[in-house]
Design a protein around this motif. Structure first.
Motif, short mmCIF file in Angstrom:
data_model
loop_
_atom_site.label_atom_id
_atom_site.label_comp_id
_atom_site.label_asym_id
_atom_site.label_seq_id
_atom_site.Cartn_x
_atom_site.Cartn_y
_atom_site.Cartn_z
N PRO A 429 -1.03 -0.15 10.47
CA PRO A 429 0.05 0.77 9.59
C PRO A 429 -0.32 0.15 7.91
CG PRO A 429 1.19 -0.13 11.13
CD PRO A 429 0.08 -0.90 11.23
N LEU A 430 -0.16 1.33 7.12
CA LEU A 430 -0.06 1.09 5.74
C LEU A 430 1.43 1.23 5.51
CD1 LEU A 430 -2.88 2.74 4.23
CD2 LEU A 430 -2.82 0.35 4.39
N PRO A 431 2.17 0.26 5.28
CA PRO A 431 3.60 0.36 5.31
C PRO A 431 4.40 1.46 4.48
CG PRO A 431 3.26 -1.54 4.18
CD PRO A 431 1.86 -1.19 4.53
N GLY A 432 3.71 1.72 3.39
CA GLY A 432 4.48 3.13 2.57
C GLY A 432 3.88 4.17 3.09
N VAL A 433 3.10 4.26 3.93
CA VAL A 433 2.14 5.54 4.13
C VAL A 433 2.64 5.92 5.70
CG1 VAL A 433 -0.04 6.87 4.24
CG2 VAL A 433 0.45 5.08 2.75
N THR A 434 2.28 5.04 6.52
CA THR A 434 2.27 5.41 7.72
C THR A 434 3.60 5.54 8.69
OG1 THR A 434 0.30 4.05 7.95
CG2 THR A 434 0.88 4.86 10.12
N THR A 435 3.68 6.55 9.40
CA THR A 435 4.80 6.62 10.13
C THR A 435 4.42 6.00 11.48
OG1 THR A 435 5.47 9.11 9.47
CG2 THR A 435 6.02 8.50 11.57
N LEU A 436 5.45 5.14 11.92
CA LEU A 436 5.12 4.05 12.86
C LEU A 436 5.62 4.83 14.44
CD1 LEU A 436 6.78 1.00 11.08
CD2 LEU A 436 4.27 1.70 10.99
N LYS A 437 4.97 4.12 15.26
CA LYS A 437 5.35 4.49 16.69
C LYS A 437 5.43 3.06 17.58
CE LYS A 437 3.19 8.93 17.17
NZ LYS A 437 2.31 9.95 17.92
N PRO A 438 6.43 2.49 17.94
CA PRO A 438 6.59 1.17 18.48
C PRO A 438 5.43 1.05 19.68
CG PRO A 438 8.65 2.23 18.38
CD PRO A 438 7.67 3.39 18.06
N GLY A 439 4.80 0.09 19.48
CA GLY A 439 3.70 -0.22 20.25
C GLY A 439 2.24 0.39 19.98
N SER A 440 2.20 1.09 18.96
CA SER A 440 0.84 1.47 18.46
C SER A 440 0.49 0.92 17.15
CB SER A 440 1.03 2.90 18.25
OG SER A 440 -0.34 3.35 17.67
N ALA A 441 -0.57 0.37 17.10
CA ALA A 441 -1.22 -0.32 15.87
C ALA A 441 -1.76 0.76 14.89
CB ALA A 441 -2.44 -1.22 16.15
N THR A 442 -1.33 2.07 15.30
CA THR A 442 -1.57 3.28 14.43
C THR A 442 -2.91 3.81 14.34
OG1 THR A 442 -0.99 2.58 12.30
CG2 THR A 442 0.84 3.05 13.39
N PHE A 443 -3.40 3.45 13.13
CA PHE A 443 -4.86 3.91 12.47
C PHE A 443 -5.84 2.96 12.05
CE2 PHE A 443 -1.57 7.26 12.15
CZ PHE A 443 -2.11 8.20 13.00
N PRO A 444 -6.81 3.19 12.11
CA PRO A 444 -7.82 2.18 11.12
C PRO A 444 -7.61 2.08 9.90
CG PRO A 444 -9.15 3.84 12.53
CD PRO A 444 -7.75 4.14 12.71
N LEU A 445 -7.76 0.92 9.41
CA LEU A 445 -7.46 0.93 7.64
C LEU A 445 -8.56 1.65 6.97
CD1 LEU A 445 -6.24 -2.82 8.22
CD2 LEU A 445 -4.93 -0.96 6.96
N PRO A 446 -8.24 1.80 5.64
CA PRO A 446 -9.25 2.13 4.93
C PRO A 446 -10.55 1.63 4.86
CG PRO A 446 -7.22 2.08 3.41
CD PRO A 446 -7.05 1.36 4.68
N GLY A 447 -11.75 2.12 4.89
CA GLY A 447 -12.82 1.78 5.11
C GLY A 447 -13.41 1.08 6.38
N VAL A 448 -12.37 1.43 7.29
CA VAL A 448 -12.75 0.76 8.69
C VAL A 448 -12.92 1.95 9.51
CG1 VAL A 448 -11.67 -0.35 10.82
CG2 VAL A 448 -11.48 -1.25 8.51
N PHE A 449 -14.13 2.20 10.28
CA PHE A 449 -14.07 3.16 11.38
C PHE A 449 -14.11 2.95 12.71
CE2 PHE A 449 -15.62 4.19 7.05
CZ PHE A 449 -15.31 5.43 6.91
N ALA A 450 -13.35 3.51 13.50
CA ALA A 450 -13.24 3.10 14.87
C ALA A 450 -13.35 4.31 15.76
CB ALA A 450 -11.95 2.43 15.18
#
Ligand code: PRX
Length: 661
Positions: A429-450
């Motif tokens: 997560p980006l802490p000021g941006v991402t809505t969190l779900k417990p147990g999920s690492a959420t999304f690729p960081l900027p500049g990362v493509f998964a």
């Protein structure tokens, strides 16, 4: 803080429950819009170039990425730098007196080290190493406890352009020897001993055992930490304090190419032999510094950041040493363990130093859950702003516990997925941006493509699961495996790439699913690698250690699910001749594995059996042993040559208790 009972956790936990960044957090956060993600997606190289531009370069690069010879990437081609100038020198003028590390020793001894002092210490050791003949390109092995001289040692090597190879202080003499010999290290830096959980680990004795068979080592530098008597070998061993005492506090930094090697770090793979992951200078530092700043919402002028990992692992390299220092932030460096002298040690440290960001492993959180909330409740944890996890999937219950009891429901939890090979965080997560779900690492960081792909490498639509891959090169990616380009290609780039069509895809070795909203949920390793308390251990390595014992004929090892350590090592062993599988032999085998690899690799349980389940072609069916270990209904046994043996093993396994330590 309110007690969070099991029942409350259950009530709080609901898969559909989400945690948007709290308003108060957003109000002070540096990045609050997903614009950064869009920008990086549209122009990844532009994004990374801008990030690299924050470092101190002696010469700017001519080309951001050279991917003309995949999978061998080059980042910031033609750029020249020495990473220690980004981590130290450039902070001196305006921030020299700023604290780089608050060191907290296990026995409560402390040291405060400013950037100026750290720079001086690194220079003195750099000069000392130079006097021993270390020069650019020479490998230096490091085998130490968590003391300030450990980051100093890494940085002194980097200063000289000598790739370091840190071997975790919990590894055995044999493991140290193998790692030294694989890269022909010229010098070893070690300690007389290290402190751990109230006792002394005699590192120098292990080092001496290893050094009996390491022809490349010319000198050994020994730091005096515990003060106990250690034998010194004339002509080979030097005391650290004597080596550095007359050295200058200035040490010219070697000019490095962006793509010169910064370090090697050995990591377990699917074969018995650990692989030397190679990281280079410019891209690696860019990856660490960027992710450290973004994921922890870093405010270097005010923060006191603490990563509880050991520098012997990649987390410590990237997020105790290189990332935090490049960002000029103040960190806590802790020598000890969470339970010594009491189970509130971590919380005592958070309160004492007013820690703002904490970064620990889920296994630590689960252990603390077992200990109960009274320990964190004794301390003021209100300084914390962001709390992170790394190393293994975090179960939602532990996430909720951490969020509530440690983060006071106000700190975003950043669950960061990455690997030794990726060098820096990839999904988080980006802490000021991402809505969190417990147990999920959420999304690729900027500049990362998964992506998540199926067996044939096709992207699995949202809502489905498969293999986690990275589809574009990133700056901090491993460049190769030391001395083994072929294994590098085979391990990471063969399974899902299609070179004939120019498609190169990095296979991480993890399973993952994405939910309908595109959140990534990590499912653990899909290969023969176990994850025990966040440490990667290969089943084959443990099997080889077991069969190395004279009483053992054959061994099979699986990772069994464990509520605290994530996985626990379950071994199945057949014995030779007249050997008897009694408690004494069990203890001996566990010790044998500790001697061969290190304590972390000791099997939690060993089942003695006259036979192992095998296919008709003689392959051991580990899958069935995993079913047995996890007390599941047995899977398909029709391909077995000896089907009845599984039932027998299942009966035997019932009577076996896991070791407590
Ligand atoms: O399986 C994944 C797990 O740890 C592996 C990488 O281990 P190592 O190279 O030792 O690096 C550990 C610290 C970066 C991965 O392949 N892993 C790491 N972080 C997570 C994780 N699994 C799930 N969630 C995570 N946040």
């Amino acid at each position: 803080m309110a007690e969070l009972s099991e029942q409350t956790i259950e009530a709080l936990f609901d898969e559909s429950r989400t945690f948007p960044p709290p308003e108060e957090f957003r109000a002070g956060a540096t990045v609050t819009s997903d614009e950064i993600l869009r920008r990086a997606e549209e122009d990844p190289e532009g994004f990374w170039a801008e990030e690299a531009g924050r470092l101190a370069w002696r010469r700017k690069w001519d080309q951001v990425l050279d991917w003309s010879n995949p999978p061998f990437a080059k980042w910031f081609v033609g750029g020249k730098l020495n990473v220690t100038e980004s981590c130290l020198d450039r902070h001196l003028e305006s921030n020299g007196d700023k604290v780089a590390y608050y060191f907290e020793g296990e026995e409560g001894d402390t040291r405060t080290i400013t950037y100026r002092e750290l720079h001086a210490e690194v220079c003195r050791l750099g000069n000392g190493l130079r006097s021993l003949g270390v020069k650019k390109g020479d490998r230096v092995a490091i085998y130490m406890g968590m003391v300030p001289e450990l980051p100093v040692a890494l940085l002194a090597c980097a200063r000289l352009g000598a790739p370091h190879s840190v071997v975790f202080g919990g590894f055995s003499a044999d493991s140290l020897r193998d790692r030294i010999n694989d890269c022909d290290a010229k010098v070893l830096i070690t300690c007389d001993g290290s402190r751990r959980n109230g006792s002394v680990v005699n590192l120098k004795a292990f080092a001496d055992q290893a050094l009996a068979d390491t022809p490349s080592i010319e000198s050994v530098v020994v730091l005096r930490r515990t003060g106990h008597d250690v034998p010194m070998v004339e002509g080979r061993d030097r005391w650290y304090h004597e080596l550095v005492s007359d050295q200058s506090t200035e040490c010219p930094a070697e000019e490095m190419d962006s793509e010169d090697i910064l370090y090697l770090l050995y990591s377990s793979g699917t074969t018995g032999k650990p692989k030397g992951v190679v990281h280079t200078c410019g891209g690696y530092l860019t990856g660490c510094a960027t992710t450290h700043r973004l994921v922890f919402d870093l405010k270097p002028e005010a923060d006191v950041y603490w990563c509880g990992a050991d520098i012997g692992w990649v987390t410590g390299h990237s997020y105790i040493v290189y990332g935090p220092l490049a960002n000029g932030c103040t960190s806590v460096l802790f020598e000890g363990v969470p339970q010594y002298p009491d189970k509130d040690r971590f919380w005592d440290i958070v309160e004492k130093y007013k820690v703002t960001q904490l970064y620990i492993a889920p296994t630590t959180i689960r252990t603390m859950m077992k200990w109960g909330t009274e320990y964190p409740a004794k301390h003021d944890l209100s300084s914390l702003r962001v709390i992170g996890t790394v190393g293994e999937p975090i179960n939602p219950e532990a996430w909720i516990w951490y969020h509530h009891n440690i983060g006071g429901d106000r700190c975003p939890v950043v669950d960061t997925w990455w690997q030794t090979e990726t060098g820096a965080m990839m999904i988080s997560p980006l802490p000021g941006v991402t809505t969190l779900k417990p147990g999920s690492a959420t999304f690729p960081l900027p500049g990362v493509f998964a992506d998540v792909v199926d067996e044939s490498g096709n992207s699995v639509p949202l809502g489905g699961g498969g293999y986690l891959v990275l589809t574009r090169p990133w700056p901090s990616m491993l460049r190769t495996l030391w001395g083994d380009d072929e294994r590098f290609i085979e391990t990471y780039w063969t399974r899902f790439s299609d070179p004939s069509s120019g498609k190169w895809v990095y296979f991480a070795g993890d399973g993952a699913k994405r939910d309908k909203e595109g959140y990534y949920w990590l499912l653990g390793r899909v290969d023969d690698v176990m994850n025990v308390s966040g440490h990667r251990i290969s089943t084959l390595e443990v099997e080889s250690a077991l069969v190395d014992h004279p009483a053992v004929a054959e061994a099979a090892v699986v990772g069994r699910a464990d509520p605290t350590t994530g996985q626990a090592i379950a071994a199945f062993v057949t014995l030779r001749g007249t050997a008897t599988g009694d408690d004494a032999l069990l203890a001996e085998l566990r010790q044998h594995v500790a001697d061969k690899i290190g304590k972390i690799a000791r099997p939690a349980s060993i089942v003695f059996t006259p036979e192992l389940p095998k296919t008709r072609s003689g392959k051991i069916m580990r899958r069935l042993l995993k079913d047995v270990s996890e007390q599941r209904q047995l899977g398909d046994v029709t391909t077995l040559a000896n089907a009845d043996v599984v039932q027998d093993i299942a009966e035997r396994a019932k009577g076996v208790r896991a070791a407590e330590d």
